[in-house]
Design a protein around this motif. Structure first.
Motif, PDB file in Angstrom:
ATOM      1  N   ARG A  44      25.489 -26.545  95.603  1.00  0.00           N
ATOM      2  CA  ARG A  44      24.341 -26.131  96.402  1.00  0.00           C
ATOM      3  C   ARG A  44      23.638 -24.931  95.781  1.00  0.00           C
ATOM      4  N   ALA A  45      22.336 -24.912  95.935  1.00  0.00           N
ATOM      5  CA  ALA A  45      21.560 -23.776  95.439  1.00  0.00           C
ATOM      6  C   ALA A  45      21.812 -22.556  96.313  1.00  0.00           C
ATOM      7  N   ALA A  46      21.712 -21.391  95.702  1.00  0.00           N
ATOM      8  CA  ALA A  46      21.875 -20.144  96.455  1.00  0.00           C
ATOM      9  C   ALA A  46      20.579 -19.799  97.161  1.00  0.00           C
ATOM     10  N   TYR A  47      20.697 -19.124  98.294  1.00  0.00           N
ATOM     11  CA  TYR A  47      19.548 -18.589  99.005  1.00  0.00           C
ATOM     12  C   TYR A  47      19.568 -17.071  98.925  1.00  0.00           C
ATOM     13  N   ALA A  48      18.388 -16.477  98.900  1.00  0.00           N
ATOM     14  CA  ALA A  48      18.242 -15.024  98.983  1.00  0.00           C
ATOM     15  C   ALA A  48      17.124 -14.730  99.972  1.00  0.00           C
ATOM     16  N   GLN A  49      17.221 -13.623 100.653  1.00  0.00           N
ATOM     17  CA  GLN A  49      16.204 -13.279 101.659  1.00  0.00           C
ATOM     18  C   GLN A  49      14.832 -13.115 101.007  1.00  0.00           C
ATOM     19  N   ILE A  50      13.817 -13.685 101.668  1.00  0.00           N
ATOM     20  CA  ILE A  50      12.435 -13.532 101.214  1.00  0.00           C
ATOM     21  C   ILE A  50      11.615 -12.931 102.343  1.00  0.00           C
ATOM     22  N   GLN A  92      -0.005  -6.569  95.330  1.00  0.00           N
ATOM     23  CA  GLN A  92       0.700  -5.354  94.909  1.00  0.00           C
ATOM     24  C   GLN A  92       2.198  -5.571  94.751  1.00  0.00           C
ATOM     25  N   ASN A  93       2.641  -6.830  94.781  1.00  0.00           N
ATOM     26  CA  ASN A  93       4.054  -7.179  94.600  1.00  0.00           C
ATOM     27  C   ASN A  93       4.957  -6.561  95.673  1.00  0.00           C
ATOM     28  N   VAL A  94       4.403  -6.375  96.866  1.00  0.00           N
ATOM     29  CA  VAL A  94       5.197  -5.851  97.979  1.00  0.00           C
ATOM     30  C   VAL A  94       5.964  -6.976  98.665  1.00  0.00           C
ATOM     31  N   THR A  95       5.418  -8.198  98.619  1.00  0.00           N
ATOM     32  CA  THR A  95       6.009  -9.331  99.316  1.00  0.00           C
ATOM     33  C   THR A  95       6.225 -10.511  98.378  1.00  0.00           C
ATOM     34  N   ASP A  96       6.991 -11.479  98.876  1.00  0.00           N
ATOM     35  CA  ASP A  96       7.266 -12.693  98.104  1.00  0.00           C
ATOM     36  C   ASP A  96       6.234 -13.789  98.368  1.00  0.00           C
ATOM     37  N   GLY A 333       4.275 -17.652  88.918  1.00  0.00           N
ATOM     38  CA  GLY A 333       4.544 -17.175  87.565  1.00  0.00           C
ATOM     39  C   GLY A 333       6.011 -17.236  87.204  1.00  0.00           C
ATOM     40  N   ALA A 334       6.309 -17.673  85.973  1.00  0.00           N
ATOM     41  CA  ALA A 334       7.697 -17.752  85.508  1.00  0.00           C
ATOM     42  C   ALA A 334       8.323 -16.379  85.378  1.00  0.00           C
ATOM     43  N   THR A 335       7.513 -15.348  85.160  1.00  0.00           N
ATOM     44  CA  THR A 335       8.033 -13.989  84.982  1.00  0.00           C
ATOM     45  C   THR A 335       7.693 -13.093  86.162  1.00  0.00           C
ATOM     46  N   ASP A 336       7.409 -13.670  87.316  1.00  0.00           N
ATOM     47  CA  ASP A 336       7.083 -12.878  88.510  1.00  0.00           C
ATOM     48  C   ASP A 336       8.191 -11.870  88.785  1.00  0.00           C
ATOM     49  N   GLN A 337       7.819 -10.598  88.911  1.00  0.00           N
ATOM     50  CA  GLN A 337       8.806  -9.533  88.971  1.00  0.00           C
ATOM     51  C   GLN A 337       9.650  -9.534  90.246  1.00  0.00           C
ATOM     52  N   ARG A 338       9.172 -10.164  91.306  1.00  0.00           N
ATOM     53  CA  ARG A 338       9.936 -10.196  92.557  1.00  0.00           C
ATOM     54  C   ARG A 338      10.820 -11.430  92.699  1.00  0.00           C
ATOM     55  N   MET A 339      10.495 -12.472  91.944  1.00  0.00           N
ATOM     56  CA  MET A 339      11.127 -13.755  92.219  1.00  0.00           C
ATOM     57  C   MET A 339      12.363 -13.998  91.362  1.00  0.00           C
ATOM     58  N   THR A 340      13.366 -14.598  91.989  1.00  0.00           N
ATOM     59  CA  THR A 340      14.584 -15.057  91.333  1.00  0.00           C
ATOM     60  C   THR A 340      14.761 -16.531  91.669  1.00  0.00           C
ATOM     61  N   THR A 341      15.729 -17.173  91.034  1.00  0.00           N
ATOM     62  CA  THR A 341      15.996 -18.572  91.359  1.00  0.00           C
ATOM     63  C   THR A 341      16.328 -18.721  92.839  1.00  0.00           C
ATOM     64  N   ALA A 342      17.156 -17.801  93.355  1.00  0.00           N
ATOM     65  CA  ALA A 342      17.562 -17.885  94.762  1.00  0.00           C
ATOM     66  C   ALA A 342      16.366 -17.710  95.699  1.00  0.00           C
ATOM     67  N   THR A 516      10.020  -1.737 100.095  1.00  0.00           N
ATOM     68  CA  THR A 516      11.449  -1.590  99.921  1.00  0.00           C
ATOM     69  C   THR A 516      12.024  -2.892  99.394  1.00  0.00           C
ATOM     70  N   ALA A 517      12.825  -2.808  98.381  1.00  0.00           N
ATOM     71  CA  ALA A 517      13.381  -4.013  97.787  1.00  0.00           C
ATOM     72  C   ALA A 517      14.325  -4.694  98.763  1.00  0.00           C
ATOM     73  N   VAL A 518      14.250  -6.015  98.831  1.00  0.00           N
ATOM     74  CA  VAL A 518      15.170  -6.789  99.644  1.00  0.00           C
ATOM     75  C   VAL A 518      16.294  -7.263  98.745  1.00  0.00           C
ATOM     76  N   SER A 519      17.511  -7.255  99.245  1.00  0.00           N
ATOM     77  CA  SER A 519      18.666  -7.617  98.434  1.00  0.00           C
ATOM     78  C   SER A 519      18.520  -9.021  97.869  1.00  0.00           C
ATOM     79  N   ASP A 520      18.823  -9.160  96.581  1.00  0.00           N
ATOM     80  CA  ASP A 520      18.791 -10.456  95.940  1.00  0.00           C
ATOM     81  C   ASP A 520      20.174 -11.086  95.895  1.00  0.00           C
ATOM     82  N   VAL A 521      21.134 -10.493  96.597  1.00  0.00           N
ATOM     83  CA  VAL A 521      22.469 -11.066  96.611  1.00  0.00           C
ATOM     84  C   VAL A 521      22.379 -12.455  97.228  1.00  0.00           C
ATOM     85  N   PRO A 522      22.790 -13.485  96.509  1.00  0.00           N
ATOM     86  CA  PRO A 522      22.625 -14.840  97.036  1.00  0.00           C
ATOM     87  C   PRO A 522      23.406 -15.038  98.322  1.00  0.00           C
ATOM     88  N   LEU A 523      22.785 -15.763  99.266  1.00  0.00           N
ATOM     89  CA  LEU A 523      23.446 -16.149 100.500  1.00  0.00           C
ATOM     90  C   LEU A 523      23.737 -17.633 100.383  1.00  0.00           C
TER      91      LEU A 523
END
Length: 571
Positions: A44-50, A92-96, A333-342, A516-523
């Motif tokens: 299963r794919a990981a989820y992270a808070q957005i 401004q890269n404040v949100t996803d 964007g593939a290099t979007d600074q806020r986005m991860t796979t999760a 404020t950065a939101v945790s990227d720890v996968p859920l």
């Protein structure tokens, strides 16, 4: 004795652990929101808070979708600070993600930049609806629930040319029914609002000779120019609260239809080009939006955005003139600074649910579901997340399996909801009536013997007699706790889930949009059906039982051992 007891306890612990490990790997096959089987847990794919921000026009349904997917292990937070703020936060890269009723204009009405600031994005239609005019007007102590106004009268009210409820134009719209002499207090938005942009776009297009002298130039604005008796409030919820409040008599304002429907408050029936006064039910919005022109140029940055001139001027007697779509701004964007796979996976699965099963809730909550061609286009836009990051899993995403009341199998261009929409009641015709039934109920006003049933659950089931609305009661959400069939209870203003099925209290998700950065720890979560238990619940319960059993066995043995030791020492 002590050694023998220890050996027995060790065997018991091994047996319990074996049972827990075996039990944790068995059970029902998980399903995603469409009912498709999902891969085994390890795959299963990981989820992270957005988190996102923007439109309050669409916030009620967005918060409901967020509540739904929370049970699937997805954590999404949304702050409805207005479309302008949503576009700015995204840039401004404040949100996803952001949500807005209008695309980036490039430059706002003050000459400031209003673009994505280089952040790659795509527009994704999420829901349709109508901008409604809710009001408080009393005769004695009785609230008027069947007010009718033409577009010209509305425009004159919001530009200061009509200032009293006894004005002859209002009397004429209501077929000679006069209202008491009472000052009109328009309630407008104080923040940058997509609802304001949609409303002023309509006035500029259809009543430019009235609007443009008031505004000082041609065009729309996201910031309503407050003058005279006008009150300004931030957000649709505060506009609604001001109008429905203790001191609200004489007020009128503009909000998405969901707000008065969920607060059981009346709305204006607006005169359309077909000569009928109608309110923005899911049916009337669906009919009107068949005349919307959608940008189908995939090479354009404004792909899928709307041109609504045909909607404003639709001559179908069922069409609501101020119908429109709301859009999500999705990072591609593939290099979007806020986005991860999760994060991308969470966004993809959240919007898959919203575009698919979530559309079946649109009608009862005061919106109108998207037609099939826009849902399919939305799925195509979501594929850009996988293009940016191939690790994002978009398999088993079949648009034809979505539970959407607009769909007609095999025909992308047809809209079932528009086809079955009932004709308006004869008393809603200009020069007739007005009808004695209540507005703001979500039900159509019609002379037809029954209200059409939407198979996908987009409307309350059961026969409705001619006249459509039933005593002014708000339409209950399908499967809602405290209403038929038992779904979550939703706060009528914020759209937050406040109680689970059966009335149990629910703690809402929290998050920030202040940078404020939101945790990227996968859920890691199993997207089970909404009624299923959450992942690891069973295993955690098993461990608790094991510990309780150990305590029941160990404590008496320890006490007996100590007593025996004391007795041996005293001999």
């Amino acid at each position: 004795m002590t050694r023998r007891l220890s050996q027995l306890l060790a065997l018991l612990v091994l047996a319990l652990l074996s049972g827990l490990l075996t039990g944790s790997s068995t059970g029902a096959v998980a399903a995603d929101p469409s009912g498709e089987e999902l891969p085994a847990p390890a795959q299963r794919a990981a989820y992270a808070q957005i988190e996102g921000s923007g439109s309050t026009w669409s916030e009620v349904i967005v918060q409901q979708w967020i509540s739904d997917v929370d049970a699937l292990g997805m954590k999404v937070t949304y702050n409805g600070g207005g479309s302008s703020q949503g576009r700015k936060n995204f840039a401004q890269n404040v949100t996803d993600f952001g949500i807005s009723e209008i695309p980036y204009p490039g430059v706002d009405e003050f000459g400031n930049a209003d673009n994505s600031n280089g952040r790659e994005f795509a527009y994704l239609p999420i829901v349709a609806g109508g901008t409604a005019f809710t009001y408080q007007l009393k005769i004695g102590n009785e609230l008027v629930r069947n007010l009718r106004l033409s577009g010209e009268t509305i425009t004159k009210i919001f530009t200061g040319q009509i200032t009293d409820w006894s004005d002859p134009a209002i009397t004429a719209d209501n077929n000679g029914r006069a209202f008491p002499k009472l000052a009109i207090t328009p309630v407008v938005r104080s923040d940058g609002s997509g609802t304001t942009a949609q409303f002023t776009t309509w006035m500029n297009s259809e009543y430019g000779s009235i609007w443009q002298p008031f505004y000082g130039r041609a065009g729309f604005t996201s910031y309503f120019p407050r003058q005279g008796r006008m009150l300004a409030q931030s957000g649709s919820d505060q506009v609604m609260n001001t109008i429905s409040g203790f001191a609200g008599n004489g007020t009128i304002g503009y909000v998405e239809y969901a707000y008065p429907v969920n607060k059981d408050y009346p709305v204006v029936k607006v005169l359309n080009k077909g000569g009928f006064y109608v309110e923005p039910t899911q049916y009337n919005v669906a009919v009107a939006l068949t005349k919307a022109q959608i940008n189908e140029d995939k090479s354009s940055k404004d792909y899928l955005t709307q041109i609504l001139t045909g909607v404003y001027r639709a001559e179908d007697p069922r069409a609501y003139p101020l119908s429109s779509y709301s859009y999500m701004i999705v990072p591609t964007g593939a290099t979007d600074q806020r986005m991860t796979t999760a994060k991308r996976q969470t966004l993809a699965d959240f919007m898959y649910y919203s575009l698919c099963e979530g559309q079946s809730k649109a009608g009862p909550y005061g919106y109108s579901p998207l037609p099939l061609n826009l849902v399919q286009a939305g799925f195509s836009q979501l594929s850009l997340l996988s293009t940016a990051d191939p690790a994002v899993d978009l398999t088993n995403r079949d648009v034809t399996k979505c539970n959407n009341p607009t769909f007609v199998a095999g025909d992308l261009k047809r809209n079932k909801l528009a086809e079955i929409a009932p004709q308006p009641a004869s008393c809603d015709k200009q020069g007739e009536g007005p009808c004695g039934t209540s507005t703001g109920t979500g039900e159509p006003s019609t002379d037809e013997a029954t209200v059409p049933d939407t198979e996908a659950g987009g409307d309350t089931k059961g026969d409705k007699q001619g006249g459509g609305t039933q005593g002014g009661a708000a339409v209950p959400p399908p499967d809602s706790g405290g209403t038929p069939n038992g779904a979550p209870v939703i706060d009528p203003v914020t759209g937050e889930q406040i109680a689970a099925p059966g009335g149990a209290a629910v703690e809402s998700a929290s998050g920030t949009t202040d940078g404020t950065a939101v945790s990227d720890v996968p859920l890691y979560a199993t997207p089970t059906e909404l009624s299923a238990e959450r992942p690891m619940d069973g295993q955690a319960f098993g461990w608790l039982v094991a510990l309780e059993l150990l305590a029941l066995i160990l404590v008496p043995g320890i006490i007996l051992s100590r007593r025996a030791a004391r007795q041996g020492g005293t001999r």
